[in-house]
Enzyme design. Structure first.
Site, mmCIF file in Angstrom:
data_model
loop_
_atom_site.group_PDB
_atom_site.id
_atom_site.type_symbol
_atom_site.label_atom_id
_atom_site.label_comp_id
_atom_site.label_asym_id
_atom_site.label_seq_id
_atom_site.Cartn_x
_atom_site.Cartn_y
_atom_site.Cartn_z
ATOM 1 N N SER A 1 16.618 11.657 25.520
ATOM 2 C CA SER A 1 16.865 13.087 25.696
ATOM 3 C C SER A 1 18.326 13.455 25.506
ATOM 4 O O SER A 1 18.670 14.637 25.477
ATOM 5 C CB SER A 1 16.410 13.525 27.097
ATOM 6 N N CYS B 1 28.896 13.305 29.507
ATOM 7 C CA CYS B 1 30.303 13.189 29.133
ATOM 8 C C CYS B 1 31.218 13.303 30.367
ATOM 9 O O CYS B 1 30.867 13.971 31.359
ATOM 10 C CB CYS B 1 30.674 14.279 28.123
ATOM 11 N N ARG C 1 0.832 -1.209 0.000
ATOM 12 C CA ARG C 1 0.000 0.000 0.000
ATOM 13 C C ARG C 1 0.863 1.254 0.000
ATOM 14 O O ARG C 1 1.928 1.300 0.608
ATOM 15 C CB ARG C 1 -0.956 0.002 1.200
ATOM 16 N N GLN D 1 19.196 2.894 31.138
ATOM 17 C CA GLN D 1 18.658 3.127 32.474
ATOM 18 C C GLN D 1 18.340 1.804 33.155
ATOM 19 O O GLN D 1 18.111 0.780 32.496
ATOM 20 C CB GLN D 1 17.386 3.972 32.394
ATOM 21 N N GLN E 1 -1.374 -4.855 15.150
ATOM 22 C CA GLN E 1 -1.455 -5.346 13.768
ATOM 23 C C GLN E 1 -0.152 -5.027 13.060
ATOM 24 O O GLN E 1 0.474 -4.006 13.325
ATOM 25 C CB GLN E 1 -2.638 -4.688 13.045
ATOM 26 N N GLY F 1 12.414 8.958 22.216
ATOM 27 C CA GLY F 1 12.329 9.799 23.402
ATOM 28 C C GLY F 1 13.631 9.966 24.155
ATOM 29 O O GLY F 1 13.634 10.504 25.269
ATOM 30 N N ASN G 1 19.961 8.308 38.902
ATOM 31 C CA ASN G 1 19.312 9.232 37.976
ATOM 32 C C ASN G 1 18.961 10.535 38.699
ATOM 33 O O ASN G 1 18.345 10.516 39.771
ATOM 34 C CB ASN G 1 18.044 8.582 37.403
#
Length: 341
Positions: A161, A53, A29, A168, A323, A159, A75
């Site tokens: 950042s 860094c 399609r 994590q 699907q 996502g 974190n």
């Protein structure tokens, strides 16, 4: 006769008990939907503005050490707090909430800002796996922890950042939804058949070899028969292990090698840094043996047809069931072909 490569059908996810609709006839399609911008081509090896860094100040003002290999820390903006109240709210069984204490850690894979797993050496990835083992052992021993989830979001599309190579680790008091579903199915299979669901599944896949992408002496990467995402893969150890604490040195290196192989496959597929969410599922941290559990990894990449066209979970997939158009067999074939590029 049902033709899995041609006819619309649904496939059972043996790990979760859920179904996915497969529509092979829709692969041709035309696409007139949203396209994504290509990932930035040039990233410096060191970014003075990067929170991850070596030697740089993080968002909370703390300064990273001048680390030379892997590096982990709490974190700075944790989704879970160790001192969260443990009380429960329950109003007639309809408005229910529970306090969820826990811990969140960040693991930097390398001091190099411009590296990814696909561009790191197997030796360096092995150091990452060894640090995962250490972090898991420490959190697993904490009586507050019920499950340890190690995961990586790669790319802005997922996502992430910060492009610096990192993952994590979230340690929750409760056992998360997906782990509960997998645990129930694996336990039921073990009780009824006396064997491990994923051990038996891997043996079947190795016999058929239709969905195998790459492998080594310790691990196999394959597109699961019930895959939802277009180029979803699963990493399975050849021997039965329930968690990272059962790894030896050879297992760590084998996992590092299969991570190197599969991420290279992804990057070669559309000649672009391939975005994904990746993570490992293992036994809960409740002190029980969980012999039915089989350690494994999941890769969930969003790209559908090219570097700029992604798969969206909308409409029927949100309201009914997932699907897909590209069959898992076709996806495995394309990923295998990308190995030689």
């Amino acid at each position: 006769m049902l033709r899995l490569q041609h006819d619309s059908h649904r496939r059972l996810n043996a790990l979760t008990g859920e179904w996915v609709l497969v529509s092979p006839h829709r692969t041709n399609r035309p696409w007139q939907g949203q396209t994504e911008a290509k990932a930035e081509a040039v990233i410096p090896s060191y970014d003075p503005g990067c929170y991850l860094c070596p030697g740089n100040a993080r968002a909370n003002g703390e300064r990273n050490p001048a680390y030379e290999d892997v590096f982990s820390f709490d974190n700075d903006f944790a989704a879970l707090l160790a001192d969260a109240p443990r009380e429960e709210v329950n109003d007639k069984g309809l408005i229910v909430a529970q306090g969820e204490p826990g811990f969140c850690r960040v693991v930097c894979f390398s001091p190099r800002h411009d590296l990814t797993l696909s561009r790191m050496s197997v030796d360096d990835i092995t150091k990452v796996v060894e640090l995962w083992r250490e972090e898991f052992a420490r959190l697993d021993a904490n009586p507050l922890v019920g499950f340890v989830q190690i995961f990586e979001n790669r790319g802005a599309m997922m996502g992430a950042s910060n492009p610096h190579p990192h993952c994590q680790i979230w340690a929750t008091q409760s056992v998360p939804n997906e782990i509960l579903k997998e645990s129930v199915r694996q336990h039921a299979y073990f009780e009824s058949r006396g064997s491990c669901l994923l051990c038996d599944y891997l043996a079947l896949e190795l016999e058929k070899r239709e969905r195998i992408v790459c492998e080594n002496d310790g691990f196999v990467a394959l597109v699961p028969f019930w895959a939802t995402w277009p180029f979803e893969t699963m990493l399975l150890p050849r021997r039965h292990m329930v968690a990272l604490d059962e790894f030896g040195e050879s297992d760590s290196r084998a996992l590092a090698d299969i991570l190197s192989q599969i991420t290279k496959c992804y990057d070669h597929l559309f000649s672009t840094p391939f975005p994904y969410s990746m993570g490992f599922h293992q036994r809960p941290s409740d002190g029980a043996a969980h012999p039915h559990w089989h350690f494994h990894g999941h890769f969930y990449p969003p790209l559908l047809r090219s570097a700029t066209i992604r798969k969206f979970m909308v409409g029927f997939e949100l309201l009914g069931s997932p699907q897909r158009d590209i069959t898992p067999e076709s996806a495995a074939e394309r990923l295998r072909a990308s190995v030689s590029r």
